[in-house]
Design a protein around this motif. Structure first.
Motif, PDB file in Angstrom:
ATOM      1  N   GLY A  20       7.354 -11.960  17.081  1.00  0.00           N
ATOM      2  CA  GLY A  20       8.641 -11.806  16.412  1.00  0.00           C
ATOM      3  C   GLY A  20       8.640 -12.322  14.981  1.00  0.00           C
ATOM      4  N   GLN A  21       7.849 -13.352  14.719  1.00  0.00           N
ATOM      5  CA  GLN A  21       7.998 -14.077  13.456  1.00  0.00           C
ATOM      6  C   GLN A  21       6.904 -13.835  12.418  1.00  0.00           C
ATOM      7  OE1 GLN A  21      10.737 -15.846  12.978  1.00  0.00           O
ATOM      8  NE2 GLN A  21      11.415 -15.448  15.060  1.00  0.00           N
ATOM      9  N   CYS A  22       5.707 -13.465  12.870  1.00  0.00           N
ATOM     10  CA  CYS A  22       4.583 -13.455  11.921  1.00  0.00           C
ATOM     11  C   CYS A  22       4.253 -12.060  11.421  1.00  0.00           C
ATOM     12  CB  CYS A  22       3.340 -14.063  12.569  1.00  0.00           C
ATOM     13  SG  CYS A  22       3.567 -15.790  12.976  1.00  0.00           S
ATOM     14  N   LYS A  23       3.602 -12.080  10.261  1.00  0.00           N
ATOM     15  CA  LYS A  23       3.109 -10.813   9.691  1.00  0.00           C
ATOM     16  C   LYS A  23       1.591 -10.863   9.725  1.00  0.00           C
ATOM     17  CE  LYS A  23       6.800  -8.521   8.358  1.00  0.00           C
ATOM     18  NZ  LYS A  23       7.698  -8.732   7.272  1.00  0.00           N
ATOM     19  N   PHE A  24       0.996  -9.717   9.955  1.00  0.00           N
ATOM     20  CA  PHE A  24      -0.459  -9.639  10.099  1.00  0.00           C
ATOM     21  C   PHE A  24      -1.025  -8.632   9.099  1.00  0.00           C
ATOM     22  CE2 PHE A  24       1.307 -11.146  13.961  1.00  0.00           C
ATOM     23  CZ  PHE A  24       0.383 -12.035  14.473  1.00  0.00           C
ATOM     24  N   TYR A  25      -2.189  -8.984   8.539  1.00  0.00           N
ATOM     25  CA  TYR A  25      -2.853  -7.996   7.693  1.00  0.00           C
ATOM     26  C   TYR A  25      -3.339  -6.856   8.571  1.00  0.00           C
ATOM     27  CZ  TYR A  25      -2.713 -11.117   3.745  1.00  0.00           C
ATOM     28  OH  TYR A  25      -2.280 -11.901   2.722  1.00  0.00           O
ATOM     29  N   PHE A  26      -3.099  -5.654   8.107  1.00  0.00           N
ATOM     30  CA  PHE A  26      -3.589  -4.504   8.867  1.00  0.00           C
ATOM     31  C   PHE A  26      -3.900  -3.370   7.902  1.00  0.00           C
ATOM     32  CE2 PHE A  26      -3.676  -1.562  12.521  1.00  0.00           C
ATOM     33  CZ  PHE A  26      -4.331  -2.385  13.416  1.00  0.00           C
ATOM     34  N   ARG A  27      -4.838  -2.559   8.306  1.00  0.00           N
ATOM     35  CA  ARG A  27      -5.252  -1.456   7.443  1.00  0.00           C
ATOM     36  C   ARG A  27      -4.120  -0.437   7.295  1.00  0.00           C
ATOM     37  NH1 ARG A  27     -10.116   0.214   5.673  1.00  0.00           N
ATOM     38  NH2 ARG A  27     -10.044   2.364   4.949  1.00  0.00           N
ATOM     39  N   LYS A  28      -3.847  -0.035   6.030  1.00  0.00           N
ATOM     40  CA  LYS A  28      -2.717   0.856   5.808  1.00  0.00           C
ATOM     41  C   LYS A  28      -3.039   2.290   6.215  1.00  0.00           C
ATOM     42  CE  LYS A  28      -2.260  -0.681   1.508  1.00  0.00           C
ATOM     43  NZ  LYS A  28      -1.790  -0.856   0.124  1.00  0.00           N
ATOM     44  N   ASP A  29      -4.243   2.738   5.844  1.00  0.00           N
ATOM     45  CA  ASP A  29      -4.605   4.125   6.101  1.00  0.00           C
ATOM     46  C   ASP A  29      -5.696   4.160   7.171  1.00  0.00           C
ATOM     47  OD1 ASP A  29      -5.315   6.716   6.126  1.00  0.00           O
ATOM     48  OD2 ASP A  29      -5.509   6.929   3.955  1.00  0.00           O
TER      49      ASP A  29
ATOM     50  N   ASN B 131       4.096   0.292  16.849  1.00  0.00           N
ATOM     51  CA  ASN B 131       5.037   1.410  17.007  1.00  0.00           C
ATOM     52  C   ASN B 131       5.203   2.278  15.767  1.00  0.00           C
ATOM     53  OD1 ASN B 131       5.798   0.815  19.733  1.00  0.00           O
ATOM     54  ND2 ASN B 131       6.940  -0.944  18.957  1.00  0.00           N
ATOM     55  N   GLY B 132       4.659   1.825  14.647  1.00  0.00           N
ATOM     56  CA  GLY B 132       4.780   2.605  13.417  1.00  0.00           C
ATOM     57  C   GLY B 132       5.962   2.159  12.580  1.00  0.00           C
ATOM     58  N   GLY B 133       5.965   2.597  11.326  1.00  0.00           N
ATOM     59  CA  GLY B 133       7.059   2.215  10.438  1.00  0.00           C
ATOM     60  C   GLY B 133       6.661   2.541   9.011  1.00  0.00           C
ATOM     61  N   GLU B 134       7.373   1.927   8.065  1.00  0.00           N
ATOM     62  CA  GLU B 134       7.064   2.200   6.667  1.00  0.00           C
ATOM     63  C   GLU B 134       6.384   0.986   6.056  1.00  0.00           C
ATOM     64  OE1 GLU B 134      10.118   4.768   4.484  1.00  0.00           O
ATOM     65  OE2 GLU B 134       9.701   3.075   3.148  1.00  0.00           O
ATOM     66  N   VAL B 135       5.279   1.236   5.381  1.00  0.00           N
ATOM     67  CA  VAL B 135       4.558   0.145   4.733  1.00  0.00           C
ATOM     68  C   VAL B 135       4.373   0.497   3.267  1.00  0.00           C
ATOM     69  CG1 VAL B 135       2.408  -1.178   4.685  1.00  0.00           C
ATOM     70  CG2 VAL B 135       3.320  -0.391   6.873  1.00  0.00           C
ATOM     71  N   ASP B 136       4.855  -0.352   2.382  1.00  0.00           N
ATOM     72  CA  ASP B 136       4.801  -0.088   0.934  1.00  0.00           C
ATOM     73  C   ASP B 136       5.302   1.328   0.614  1.00  0.00           C
ATOM     74  OD1 ASP B 136       3.687  -2.568   0.835  1.00  0.00           O
ATOM     75  OD2 ASP B 136       1.636  -1.886   0.451  1.00  0.00           O
ATOM     76  N   GLY B 137       6.371   1.742   1.268  1.00  0.00           N
ATOM     77  CA  GLY B 137       6.961   3.045   0.989  1.00  0.00           C
ATOM     78  C   GLY B 137       6.208   4.221   1.591  1.00  0.00           C
TER      79      GLY B 137
END
Ligand code: ADP
Ligand code: MG
Ligand code: MG
Length: 657
Positions: free
Chosen positions: A483-492, A522-528
């Motif tokens: 719920g709280q943390c952000k993780f580095y993940f590959r954009k493409d 689940n997917g979403g928008e990353v850097d637009g």
């Protein structure tokens, strides 16, 4: 767990004398396997899970739940079935570190048909039933990651006092040696030798969850500490633990799968490494330790510290004098290097490796990446060795290689084929915490194996700098990381391999962004830009393959569980346990998990496991379609494949002999 050689165990002082011998012959043994099997092709997907259980005994009058040290006795009965009926037994059972633990795997690995995904849960159910048939009605095989009062007075039945003197194996103030599995010498030998090699007792400090009434600073009591090691090693505001059993006495969930050849195994090893912290966070199930509420949700750092045999010099606390390397991590930790060509550009942390071994491997025809990986594993000393197993036939034995390999407990394991066996190149996925129910465990296992299919079919790319995977590993363990943390993940996920000239201009760190687990899964928008999400990709893949109705129905439920855990619509086991404790009438907001809370929590866990209690915040009620056998038509096809495979293997053997 790992290599189970039998014989007379050597002390650390004796083992140390043979360290170079073990390494030298381990490398020869690896080279022999490699030369024989590097070109092995065409293995089909085979895979299997490993579930670790703790045998919990309830006393419903005294209101206690304890760990039952008779686990090993039941294990013996279970193992006998395999010996007596090698072709017809419901499951495989293996010893684990603690006397109260049992490890179960399917009787034989699942295969490449989609319908196999539908057999995992049935197999897990069958395993638990098999144990239940042996035990008393007050016992239960629970798949809990950490037992809340592990290490508290009388946490086992029968109860033992720890042996804190030099005669003790762990010398723990809390974890009695009798709780270590004594039916095989490996476990006590590892315990004593790891402690001896380190030169001091194991020291594990994890932050306590500071509640309203938790003393500040929170300090442990060291009245019985005879040599002052505990008082010296413990940190204020931390729960202090001092034995291998605090880590290796926890349970986990692992998956091993066979690749079609060595190249694919190396590729999948790398591709899944960035998923390890994500699965760790998604499976988080262990907030309670030694009778306290901690501020972390996962076991990983605890188990890493529980077998950390590095000396002061190796930990960088003293200048190097007797030892060869400063080593940043325990031998139980996340992987330090990628081993596929595509992965190489993401190897951005300094790899400590044995230069001579690396050179030897390269001179023998092994490429730099694999040579460095093996030479990295081989910076470690053997910590368990048996006098009968020192001089071996390097052509046919792999014990020395396995000795070092199987005591490098990393998030991923690259497994060469065992000597003289029909098994191919395999990869093991090891970070996940074990869940309470067979449904959940099957869901996590199926998710990972499906992911490997999607990676291969859609040529997906999950690679990112390994330093960022390390960062994610630490984030994953934080309280409510999902719920709280952000993780580095590959954009493409669909582009950019090392051999793609366009990539070489891109900074490897710019290829990833910080995302929530919800977005990753689940997917979403990353850097637009739209990020597809892992589950939608798996669903796309499922559209391209033929799946029978029952299997499809089961898989949909598994993906739904993972998806909802990721989005927060369902909570993790760790969060559920925290809520249970904080709402318990006996809880005094002081971070203490009393005997009564422990009992009620374990009773609730037992009921959820058996389907007698619903926990709608944790999971929905599944509608099982899982089955013990393949549907008849698919089974026929499987049998045909198996016969062909056997024929090929026999032909192969005839050609090489
Ligand atoms: P570990 O190294 O963790 O002790 P094992 O070598 O005993 O593991 O294998 C454990 C898992 O590997 C089990 O789940 C088992 O079903 C699975 N397994 C066994 N044979 C194969 C195979 N040929 N390919 C893939 N997985 C296999
Ligand atoms: Mg195990
Ligand atoms: Mg394993």
């Amino acid at each position: 767990m790992g290599l189970l050689s039998e014989g007379s165990p050597l002390t650390w002082e004796e083992t140390k004398k043979y360290a170079d011998h073990v390494r030298k012959h381990g490398i020869i043994q690896f080279l022999n396997i490699y030369q024989k099997l590097k070109d092995r092709q065409g293995d089909t997907l085979k895979w299997g899970d490993e579930v670790e259980y703790m045998l919990v005994t309830f006393d419903h009058e005294a209101k206690t739940a304890k760990l039952n040290l008779d686990g090993v006795k039941y294990l013996k009965v279970l193992e006998e079935k395999e010996v007596n009926n090698p072709d017809d037994h419901p499951a495989l059972w293996r010893p684990e570190y603690a006397a109260y633990m049992l490890e179960g795997t399917p009787a034989k690995p699942y295969g490449g048909q989609m319908a196999h995904f539908n057999m995992v849960e049935a197999s897990m159910k069958q395993r638990r039933e098999e144990v239940r048939k042996l035990i008393t009605e007050n016992d239960s095989p629970l798949s809990v990651t950490s037992f809340p009062r592990l290490g508290c007075p009388n946490f086992t039945t029968p109860s033992y006092q720890p042996t804190i003197t030099e005669a003790g194996v762990s010398r723990s103030l809390y974890f009695p040696d009798e709780a270590i599995n004594g039916t095989h010498p490996r476990f006590k030998t590892l315990t004593r030798n790891i402690r001896s090699r380190k030169g001091e007792k194991i020291a594990i400090n994890i932050p306590i969850f500071k509640d309203k009434n938790t003393p500040s600073p929170f300090l442990e009591n060291f009245d019985v500490d005879i040599d002052g090691q505990g008082a010296k090693a413990s940190k204020p505001d931390h729960i202090y633990m001092d034995a291998m059993g605090f880590g290796m006495g926890n349970s986990c969930l692992q998956v091993t799968f066979q690749a079609c050849n060595i190249r694919e195994a190396r590729h999948l090893y790398d591709q899944l490494a960035p998923l390890c912290p994500i699965l760790l966070a998604l499976s988080a199930a262990s907030p309670l330790y030694k009778g306290y509420v901690s501020d972390i949700d996962c076991r990983w750092n605890i188990i890493a510290a529980s077998v950390d045999c590095r000396t002061k010099e190796e930990r960088g606390l003293e200048p190097l004098k007797n030892d060869r390397y400063v080593i940043p991590k325990s031998r139980y930790d996340s992987i330090d290097s990628y081993i596929s060509e595509e992965g190489d550009r993401y190897n951005d942390i300094d790899l400590v490796f044995d230069e001579d071994i690396c050179q030897h491997l390269m001179n023998s025809g092994i490429d730099r990446l694999l040579a460095r990986h093996i030479a990295h594993l081989f910076i470690r000393d053997p910590v368990s060795l048996f006098s009968e197993k020192i001089n071996l036939d390097d052509e046919n034995d792999t014990d020395h290689f396995e000795n070092i390999q199987s005591t490098n407990w990393q998030t991923m394991r690259f497994k060469p084929p065992p000597a003289n066996s029909p098994i191919g190149w395999r990869v093991e996925f090891r970070p996940s915490e074990v869940q309470l129910t067979d449904f959940e465990n099957a869901a996590y296992v199926v998710f990972v194996v499906l992911l490997t299919r999607v990676i291969l079919s859609f040529k997906l790319n999950f690679l990112m700098p390994i330093s960022k995977v390390d960062y994610n590993m630490q984030e994953a363990q934080k309280r409510d990381a999902v719920g709280q943390c952000k993780f580095y993940f590959r954009k493409d996920l669909r582009t950019c391999y090392a051999n793609d000239p366009q990539c070489n201009n891109v900074n490897i760190h710019d290829e990833c962004a910080l995302m929530s687990i919800d977005t990753i899964i689940n997917g979403g928008e990353v850097d637009g830009v739209e990020f597809p999400g892992v589950i939608p990709l798996i669903k796309d893949y499922l559209q391209t393959v033929e799946v029978d109705v029952d299997t499809s129905c089961t898989i949909v439920q598994y993906l739904e569980l993972i998806s909802r855990r990721a989005s927060g619509k369902l909570i993790t086991m760790a969060k559920w346990i925290r809520q249970f404790v904080s709402q318990h009438p006996d809880y005094k907001q002081d971070s203490v998990v009393s005997e009564q809370i422990n009992y009620d929590l374990m009773v609730a866990c037992d009921k959820i496991t058996k389907g007698e209690l619903e926990a709608p915040e944790l999971m929905f009620t599944p509608v099982p379609k899982t089955r013990e056998d393949l549907p008849p038509l698919i089974k026929k096809m499987e049998e045909k494949y198996a016969a062909e495979e056997k024929k090929r293997a026999e032909q192969g053997a005839a050609e090489t002999s």
